[in-house]
Design a protein around this motif. Structure first.
Motif, PDB file in Angstrom:
ATOM      1  N   GLN A   1      44.290  58.035  37.105  1.00 48.79           N
ATOM      2  CA  GLN A   1      44.769  57.410  37.928  1.00 48.79           C
ATOM      3  C   GLN A   1      43.287  56.059  38.035  1.00 48.79           C
ATOM      4  OE1 GLN A   1      46.145  57.322  41.118  1.00 48.79           O
ATOM      5  NE2 GLN A   1      46.597  55.793  42.008  1.00 48.79           N
ATOM      6  N   VAL A   2      43.070  54.549  38.158  1.00 49.81           N
ATOM      7  CA  VAL A   2      42.463  54.386  38.466  1.00 49.81           C
ATOM      8  C   VAL A   2      42.756  52.548  39.011  1.00 49.81           C
ATOM      9  CG1 VAL A   2      41.327  54.032  35.788  1.00 49.81           C
ATOM     10  CG2 VAL A   2      43.192  52.737  36.340  1.00 49.81           C
ATOM     11  N   GLN A   3      42.136  52.264  39.626  1.00 49.57           N
ATOM     12  CA  GLN A   3      41.883  51.173  40.662  1.00 49.57           C
ATOM     13  C   GLN A   3      41.072  49.737  40.387  1.00 49.57           C
ATOM     14  OE1 GLN A   3      44.697  50.304  43.062  1.00 49.57           O
ATOM     15  NE2 GLN A   3      43.546  47.911  42.677  1.00 49.57           N
ATOM     16  N   PRO A   4      41.718  48.638  39.762  1.00 53.31           N
ATOM     17  CA  PRO A   4      41.097  47.546  38.991  1.00 53.31           C
ATOM     18  C   PRO A   4      40.811  46.810  40.525  1.00 53.31           C
ATOM     19  CG  PRO A   4      43.318  47.806  37.595  1.00 53.31           C
ATOM     20  CD  PRO A   4      43.389  49.038  38.976  1.00 53.31           C
ATOM     21  N   VAL A   5      39.146  46.716  39.782  1.00 54.46           N
ATOM     22  CA  VAL A   5      40.049  45.177  41.448  1.00 54.46           C
ATOM     23  C   VAL A   5      38.173  44.202  40.570  1.00 54.46           C
ATOM     24  CG1 VAL A   5      37.590  44.635  43.385  1.00 54.46           C
ATOM     25  CG2 VAL A   5      38.380  46.886  43.220  1.00 54.46           C
ATOM     26  N   GLU A   6      38.711  42.617  40.710  1.00 48.16           N
ATOM     27  CA  GLU A   6      38.430  41.766  40.104  1.00 48.16           C
ATOM     28  C   GLU A   6      37.834  40.893  41.035  1.00 48.16           C
ATOM     29  OE1 GLU A   6      42.796  41.832  39.046  1.00 48.16           O
ATOM     30  OE2 GLU A   6      41.579  42.161  40.712  1.00 48.16           O
ATOM     31  N   SER A   7      36.613  40.453  40.081  1.00 47.06           N
ATOM     32  CA  SER A   7      35.226  39.196  40.324  1.00 47.06           C
ATOM     33  C   SER A   7      35.383  38.178  39.748  1.00 47.06           C
ATOM     34  CB  SER A   7      34.355  40.136  41.602  1.00 47.06           C
ATOM     35  OG  SER A   7      33.831  40.479  39.769  1.00 47.06           O
ATOM     36  N   GLY A   8      34.206  37.487  40.226  1.00 47.51           N
ATOM     37  CA  GLY A   8      34.172  36.195  39.431  1.00 47.51           C
ATOM     38  C   GLY A   8      35.049  34.924  39.808  1.00 47.51           C
ATOM     39  N   GLY A   9      36.155  35.037  39.947  1.00 46.75           N
ATOM     40  CA  GLY A   9      36.345  33.775  40.180  1.00 46.75           C
ATOM     41  C   GLY A   9      36.102  32.504  40.909  1.00 46.75           C
ATOM     42  N   GLY A  10      36.178  31.339  40.986  1.00 46.38           N
ATOM     43  CA  GLY A  10      35.708  30.845  41.695  1.00 46.38           C
ATOM     44  C   GLY A  10      36.386  28.815  41.440  1.00 46.38           C
ATOM     45  N   LEU A  11      35.560  28.203  41.697  1.00 48.01           N
ATOM     46  CA  LEU A  11      35.482  26.503  41.940  1.00 48.01           C
ATOM     47  C   LEU A  11      34.568  26.079  40.641  1.00 48.01           C
ATOM     48  CD1 LEU A  11      37.005  23.806  42.277  1.00 48.01           C
ATOM     49  CD2 LEU A  11      35.731  23.601  44.194  1.00 48.01           C
ATOM     50  N   VAL A  12      34.988  26.067  40.002  1.00 48.17           N
ATOM     51  CA  VAL A  12      34.417  25.287  38.379  1.00 48.17           C
ATOM     52  C   VAL A  12      34.532  24.107  37.893  1.00 48.17           C
ATOM     53  CG1 VAL A  12      33.367  27.440  37.999  1.00 48.17           C
ATOM     54  CG2 VAL A  12      35.549  26.363  36.582  1.00 48.17           C
ATOM     55  N   GLN A  13      33.524  23.095  36.921  1.00 50.95           N
ATOM     56  CA  GLN A  13      34.394  22.360  36.519  1.00 50.95           C
ATOM     57  C   GLN A  13      34.739  21.837  34.977  1.00 50.95           C
ATOM     58  OE1 GLN A  13      30.955  19.487  37.233  1.00 50.95           O
ATOM     59  NE2 GLN A  13      31.680  18.741  39.323  1.00 50.95           N
ATOM     60  N   ALA A  14      35.476  21.456  34.926  1.00 54.19           N
ATOM     61  CA  ALA A  14      35.646  21.784  33.260  1.00 54.19           C
ATOM     62  C   ALA A  14      34.849  21.446  32.627  1.00 54.19           C
ATOM     63  CB  ALA A  14      36.726  20.316  32.894  1.00 54.19           C
ATOM     64  N   GLY A  15      34.498  22.874  31.194  1.00 54.39           N
ATOM     65  CA  GLY A  15      33.508  22.115  30.462  1.00 54.39           C
ATOM     66  C   GLY A  15      32.696  23.955  30.550  1.00 54.39           C
ATOM     67  N   ASP A  16      32.434  23.469  32.035  1.00 53.04           N
ATOM     68  CA  ASP A  16      31.531  25.889  32.666  1.00 53.04           C
ATOM     69  C   ASP A  16      31.996  26.663  32.217  1.00 53.04           C
ATOM     70  OD1 ASP A  16      30.903  24.084  36.305  1.00 53.04           O
ATOM     71  OD2 ASP A  16      30.289  23.676  33.873  1.00 53.04           O
ATOM     72  N   SER A  17      31.268  27.336  31.646  1.00 56.01           N
ATOM     73  CA  SER A  17      31.970  28.723  31.419  1.00 56.01           C
ATOM     74  C   SER A  17      31.879  29.843  33.012  1.00 56.01           C
ATOM     75  CB  SER A  17      30.564  29.181  30.915  1.00 56.01           C
ATOM     76  OG  SER A  17      31.279  28.698  29.297  1.00 56.01           O
ATOM     77  N   LEU A  18      32.943  30.715  33.046  1.00 56.60           N
ATOM     78  CA  LEU A  18      32.376  31.548  33.145  1.00 56.60           C
ATOM     79  C   LEU A  18      32.649  32.960  32.541  1.00 56.60           C
ATOM     80  CD1 LEU A  18      35.568  31.341  36.473  1.00 56.60           C
ATOM     81  CD2 LEU A  18      32.756  30.634  36.669  1.00 56.60           C
ATOM     82  N   ARG A  19      32.092  34.483  33.991  1.00 57.40           N
ATOM     83  CA  ARG A  19      32.508  35.445  33.095  1.00 57.40           C
ATOM     84  C   ARG A  19      33.017  36.213  34.579  1.00 57.40           C
ATOM     85  NH1 ARG A  19      28.431  40.745  31.340  1.00 57.40           N
ATOM     86  NH2 ARG A  19      27.757  40.319  33.416  1.00 57.40           N
ATOM     87  N   LEU A  20      34.426  36.722  34.318  1.00 56.83           N
ATOM     88  CA  LEU A  20      34.722  37.380  35.446  1.00 56.83           C
ATOM     89  C   LEU A  20      34.981  39.022  34.905  1.00 56.83           C
ATOM     90  CD1 LEU A  20      38.840  35.489  35.261  1.00 56.83           C
ATOM     91  CD2 LEU A  20      36.696  35.459  36.436  1.00 56.83           C
ATOM     92  N   SER A  21      35.464  39.542  35.572  1.00 58.75           N
ATOM     93  CA  SER A  21      34.601  41.271  35.972  1.00 58.75           C
ATOM     94  C   SER A  21      35.761  41.622  36.597  1.00 58.75           C
ATOM     95  CB  SER A  21      33.624  41.739  36.483  1.00 58.75           C
ATOM     96  OG  SER A  21      32.124  41.376  35.816  1.00 58.75           O
ATOM     97  N   CYS A  22      36.118  43.154  36.257  1.00 61.36           N
ATOM     98  CA  CYS A  22      36.927  44.196  36.298  1.00 61.36           C
ATOM     99  C   CYS A  22      36.815  45.817  36.590  1.00 61.36           C
ATOM    100  CB  CYS A  22      38.144  44.128  35.239  1.00 61.36           C
ATOM    101  SG  CYS A  22      39.753  45.340  36.585  1.00 61.36           S
ATOM    102  N   VAL A  23      35.379  46.064  37.862  1.00 64.51           N
ATOM    103  CA  VAL A  23      35.524  47.573  37.972  1.00 64.51           C
ATOM    104  C   VAL A  23      36.894  48.043  38.197  1.00 64.51           C
ATOM    105  CG1 VAL A  23      34.388  49.064  39.308  1.00 64.51           C
ATOM    106  CG2 VAL A  23      33.487  46.517  38.529  1.00 64.51           C
ATOM    107  N   ALA A  24      36.543  49.331  37.253  1.00 59.25           N
ATOM    108  CA  ALA A  24      38.590  49.679  37.578  1.00 59.25           C
ATOM    109  C   ALA A  24      37.948  51.549  38.040  1.00 59.25           C
ATOM    110  CB  ALA A  24      38.894  50.136  36.484  1.00 59.25           C
ATOM    111  N   ALA A  25      38.077  51.677  39.617  1.00 58.73           N
ATOM    112  CA  ALA A  25      37.198  52.701  40.190  1.00 58.73           C
ATOM    113  C   ALA A  25      38.245  53.621  39.426  1.00 58.73           C
ATOM    114  CB  ALA A  25      37.145  52.963  41.631  1.00 58.73           C
TER     115      ALA A  25
END
Length: 124
Positions: A1-25
């Motif tokens: 069994q794993v429990q995923p927890v996401e992070s890295g979201g937010g408010l950005v402008q068009a053209g920007d980049s983001l990296r979302l992370s998911c740690v699954a304990a």
């Protein structure tokens, strides 16, 4: 069994980049294929990317191919979603999930453990 927890979201402008992370304990993270889904306001949830247990195989939705990249680090129990050239249409809650398979799959019914999501908002 794993429990995923996401992070890295937010408010950005068009053209920007983001990296979302998911740690699954959980001790068995590498036993699961992983996937990223998103749900925009008023729309159904859709799979945007999936990756096999080893990371050797991945699938990216045609609608985001060339801008989205999925990867994983089993030593860190983490799966990533790199998003480049963000567009307002990418605004959504992004969910990480673990599938009951080892191969990459886009089938929502294969995913059995879900995170609570991280919100990405892209302004024009």
């Amino acid at each position: 069994q794993v429990q995923p927890v996401e992070s890295g979201g937010g408010l950005v402008q068009a053209g920007d980049s983001l990296r979302l992370s998911c740690v699954a304990a959980g001790r068995t993270f590498s036993n699961y294929a992983m996937g990223w889904f998103r749900q925009a306001p008023g729309k159904e949830r859709e799979n945007v990317a999936a990756i096999s247990w080893s990371g050797e195989n991945s699938i990216v939705a045609e609608s985001v191919k060339g801008r989205f990249t999925i990867s994983r680090d089993n030593a860190k129990n983490t799966v990533y979603l790199q998003i480049n050239n963000l567009q307002p249409a990418d605004t959504a809650v992004y969910y990480c999930a673990a599938a009951n398979t080892v191969g990459a799959t886009t089938r929502s019914s294969s995913y059995i453990y879900w995170g609570k999501g991280t919100l990405v908002t892209v302004s024009s």
